[in-house]
Design a protein around this motif. Structure first.
Motif, short mmCIF file in Angstrom:
data_model
loop_
_atom_site.label_atom_id
_atom_site.label_comp_id
_atom_site.label_asym_id
_atom_site.label_seq_id
_atom_site.Cartn_x
_atom_site.Cartn_y
_atom_site.Cartn_z
N UNK A 95 -16.96 12.19 -19.28
CA UNK A 95 -16.24 11.61 -20.27
C UNK A 95 -14.88 12.18 -19.84
N UNK A 96 -14.54 13.47 -19.92
CA UNK A 96 -13.33 14.09 -19.58
C UNK A 96 -12.66 13.73 -18.39
N UNK A 97 -13.52 13.51 -17.24
CA UNK A 97 -13.16 13.04 -15.92
C UNK A 97 -12.33 11.61 -16.13
N UNK A 98 -13.43 10.77 -16.72
CA UNK A 98 -13.04 9.27 -16.83
C UNK A 98 -12.04 9.26 -17.69
N UNK A 99 -11.57 9.87 -18.79
CA UNK A 99 -10.61 9.65 -19.72
C UNK A 99 -9.26 10.12 -19.11
N UNK A 100 -9.14 11.12 -18.37
CA UNK A 100 -8.00 11.80 -17.76
C UNK A 100 -7.49 10.91 -16.99
N UNK A 101 -8.21 10.16 -16.29
CA UNK A 101 -8.01 9.40 -15.08
C UNK A 101 -8.14 7.81 -15.48
N UNK A 102 -8.26 7.51 -16.57
CA UNK A 102 -8.42 6.03 -17.11
C UNK A 102 -7.51 5.23 -16.44
N UNK A 103 -6.19 5.35 -16.13
CA UNK A 103 -5.04 4.73 -15.47
C UNK A 103 -5.52 4.43 -13.85
N UNK A 104 -6.29 5.32 -13.50
CA UNK A 104 -6.24 5.39 -11.97
C UNK A 104 -7.90 4.84 -11.31
N UNK A 105 -8.78 5.09 -12.44
CA UNK A 105 -10.24 4.79 -11.92
C UNK A 105 -10.76 3.57 -12.63
N UNK A 106 -11.70 2.79 -12.00
CA UNK A 106 -12.49 1.82 -12.45
C UNK A 106 -14.01 2.38 -12.34
N UNK A 107 -14.30 2.82 -13.56
CA UNK A 107 -15.67 3.67 -13.50
C UNK A 107 -16.15 3.69 -14.85
N UNK A 108 -17.45 3.15 -15.02
CA UNK A 108 -18.12 3.06 -16.09
C UNK A 108 -19.54 3.63 -15.83
N UNK A 109 -20.07 4.57 -16.40
CA UNK A 109 -21.15 5.56 -16.27
C UNK A 109 -21.93 5.50 -17.59
N UNK A 110 -23.25 5.84 -17.32
CA UNK A 110 -24.35 6.21 -18.15
C UNK A 110 -24.78 7.47 -17.91
N UNK A 111 -24.70 8.60 -18.88
CA UNK A 111 -25.40 9.90 -18.42
C UNK A 111 -26.49 10.15 -19.25
N UNK A 112 -27.79 10.43 -18.60
CA UNK A 112 -28.88 10.49 -19.38
C UNK A 112 -29.83 11.66 -18.67
#
Length: 219
Positions: A95-112
């Motif tokens: 979540x931290x990686x996706x949020x901190x780079x939300x303007x540069x990355x196109x990433x939707x993930x599921x962690x289980x």
């Protein structure tokens, strides 16, 4: 600068569900760039640790980069602690990686995954970096076609076999109706005993209602 008309369209079908004793992650295997299928047998289920895996949708390069960085941090954490990392901690790293780079990355993930503290857990991380814990999660372009099926057939405390049947049926329907999803089905089951993979080739995925069977096609 890429214009809206030149933007690459990506598609996938991924899902993760909890059951009585663990979690199951499942994904199709088609990677598309617009109308072109770039890879028919991609593996969209990536291990982040022995007990936690992630499902990737969006830009393949972006999601692979996030997974690689998180794997590095997880390895450091487990070396320092001398124990398996919790699923919640891994999900928050993603979540931290996706949020901190939300303007540069196109990433939707599921962690289980599964840990000794809270058992089987599923976390969904959206494109903007919002994290949500739920008993199951679906994502990707194919998920829009199976919302009704999943809502109707989901049950708490399914057995492992019931959960596996549920995941494979849902993915089969998503792959049937979503042109950007297809190929084979890959699954990972995670319990206290560890993780085990299963591969279902496209030739073994039975056609849905309205499709001709292979015997009829050959006839």
């Amino acid at each position: 600068m890429v214009s809206a008309s030149d933007a690459v369209s990506l598609g996938t079908s991924i899902m993760a569900v909890t059951f009585d004793g663990g979690v199951i992650l499942g994904a199709d295997s088609r990677t598309s760039t617009g109308n072109y299928v770039a890879n028919r047998v991609a593996d969209k289920i990536t291990p982040l640790s022995d007990n936690v895996y992630t499902l990737r949708s969006g830009s393949a390069a972006d999601t692979q980069a996030i997974a690689s960085h998180v794997q590095h941090f997880v390895a450091q954490h487990q070396a320092e602690e001398g124990d398996h990392i919790s699923v919640k901690t891994v999900a928050n790293l993603v979540k931290m990686m996706a949020y901190n780079n939300k303007d540069n990355l196109q990433a939707g993930l599921i962690v289980a995954g599964f840990d000794k503290h809270e058992g089987g857990q599923v976390y969904s991380i959206s494109l903007g970096g919002t994290i949500t814990r739920a008993p199951f999660a679906i994502s990707g372009s194919g998920s829009t076609y199976i919302n009704g099926f999943v809502d109707k057939n989901w049950r708490d405390n399914m057995t492992e076999q019931e959960a596996m049947d549920f995941v494979t049926r849902a993915l089969k329907y998503a792959m049937t109706w979503d042109a950007s999803s297809g190929g084979c089905i890959r699954t990972v089951t995670i319990t206290s005993a560890g993780a085990k993979r299963q591969f279902i080739p496209g030739s073994d995925i039975l056609p849905t209602y309205g499709e001709l069977g292979r015997e009829a096609i050959r006839a």
